[in-house]
Design a protein around this motif. Structure first.
Motif, short mmCIF file in Angstrom:
data_model
loop_
_atom_site.label_atom_id
_atom_site.label_comp_id
_atom_site.label_asym_id
_atom_site.label_seq_id
_atom_site.Cartn_x
_atom_site.Cartn_y
_atom_site.Cartn_z
N ARG A 25 3.81 33.86 19.05
CA ARG A 25 3.56 32.44 18.77
C ARG A 25 4.79 31.57 18.97
NH1 ARG A 25 -0.52 30.95 16.30
NH2 ARG A 25 0.58 29.38 15.06
N ASP A 26 5.96 32.15 18.98
CA ASP A 26 7.19 31.35 19.07
C ASP A 26 7.63 31.26 20.52
OD1 ASP A 26 9.45 29.94 18.67
OD2 ASP A 26 10.48 31.45 17.47
N GLY A 28 8.98 28.36 21.76
CA GLY A 28 9.78 27.14 21.85
C GLY A 28 11.04 27.29 22.68
N ASN A 29 11.53 28.52 22.83
CA ASN A 29 12.76 28.73 23.61
C ASN A 29 12.47 29.38 24.96
OD1 ASN A 29 15.55 28.38 23.88
ND2 ASN A 29 15.97 30.47 23.19
N TRP A 56 4.67 27.03 18.58
CA TRP A 56 5.80 26.42 19.28
C TRP A 56 5.54 26.51 20.78
CZ3 TRP A 56 9.03 23.47 16.79
CH2 TRP A 56 9.28 23.70 15.43
N SER A 57 5.39 25.37 21.42
CA SER A 57 5.05 25.34 22.83
C SER A 57 6.28 25.60 23.70
CB SER A 57 4.46 23.98 23.20
OG SER A 57 4.22 23.89 24.60
#
Length: 295
Positions: A25-26, A28-29, A56-57
């Motif tokens: 799900r993470d 973002g990075n 987190w897209s």
């Protein structure tokens, strides 16, 4: 007959599934890079459907947007490039012929061609001084042997085929005079851009691929950079992609089918075969499907 619709999952949906499997799900990075903006909406939708809730897209880029982040120099637009090139060309001509006069209207078409050639040299990491010197020698050879057939002339240098025979010597001489200026003009053009703290997109590519101290490694800002759906690569992209893959920073998702990938006679698979076979890039999805062959 067996219904194969269930296994024919859209390519971008396969990419989304694999990204979620790898990173959860993470995201973002994570940077996801396409050749253009068109597929972004679809991949976003597939990722959202799989996640089913807030997540987190990843950050989405076109390849040019991504590589532009490697420099603080501002990209100069095409018209400004032609004006700058015209100023440098006129100054260079007047150093050899003080009475030289030329209008921007006359220069504009040839300036456009020069810019395209300069960009191609940068994208393909060509040694500028060497290529112009070698091609001038070819042009000189063709001038000396004007008895060659049309086919032989095209084999030696293709641009002669556009010249009418009665003007060929005159135009070749003018071309050679211009050709000798091109290496100097190329170097002065890039030096002038540097003084203005500006750049061309092809120059941005080249500086990063050649490890210029002015360029930062844009992949270092992300946990992973994912390149999706790329086909033909220029020399800069090939070098950068291989470097990032070797350093564990890049994943590649190629959209292909074994029907045209495995057959060397299939032109549609040429660049994918080149990316994997010659450039050594690895398809993150593994082996290609065999939907078209029906296997």
């Amino acid at each position: 007959m067996e219904n194969n619709t269930q296994i024919q999952i859209p390519f971008l949906q396969q990419v989304a599934r694999d990204i979620v499997r790898r990173y959860g799900r993470d995201l973002g990075n994570i940077a996801i890079v396409f050749n253009n903006q068109r597929p972004v909406h679809y991949l976003k939708k597939y990722l959202a459907d799989l996640q089913g809730q807030v997540f987190w897209s990843p950050q989405f880029f076109t390849v040019q947007e991504f590589l532009r982040q490697s420099t603080e120099r501002q990209e100069i637009n095409r018209t400004a490039q032609v004006f700058l090139l015209n100023q440098l060309y006129t100054a260079l001509q007047r150093e050899q012929n003080p009475g030289f006069e030329d209008s921007l209207d006359q220069f504009f078409p040839i300036g456009e061609i020069m810019l395209d050639d300069f960009a191609q040299l940068d994208y393909e990491l060509v040694n500028v001084d060497m290529i112009f010197r070698e091609l001038e020698q070819i042009a000189r050879l063709d001038r000396q042997f004007d008895f060659l057939t049309e086919e032989q002339q095209q084999f030696l240098v293709r641009f002669w085929s556009a010249f009418s025979k009665d003007r060929q010597t005159e135009m070749q001489a003018r071309f050679l005079q211009l050709w000798r200026l091109l290496p100097q003009l190329y170097h002065r053009f890039h030096a002038a851009l540097r003084e203005q703290h500006s750049h061309t997109i092809a120059g941005i590519y080249r500086d990063l691929a050649e490890g210029s101290p002015e360029s930062k490694d844009v992949a270092a800002d992300f946990q992973q950079v994912i390149f999706v759906g790329f086909n033909a690569l220029n020399a800069c992209e090939s070098r950068l992609f291989r470097y990032w893959q070797e350093n564990g920073k890049a994943l590649f998702y190629f959209d292909a089918d074994t029907y045209y990938y495995e057959d060397p006679q299939m032109e549609a698979g040429h660049f994918i075969r080149q990316n994997i076979g010659d450039h050594g890039l690895v398809n993150a999805l593994g082996e290609f499907p065999a939907r078209l062959s029906g296997r």
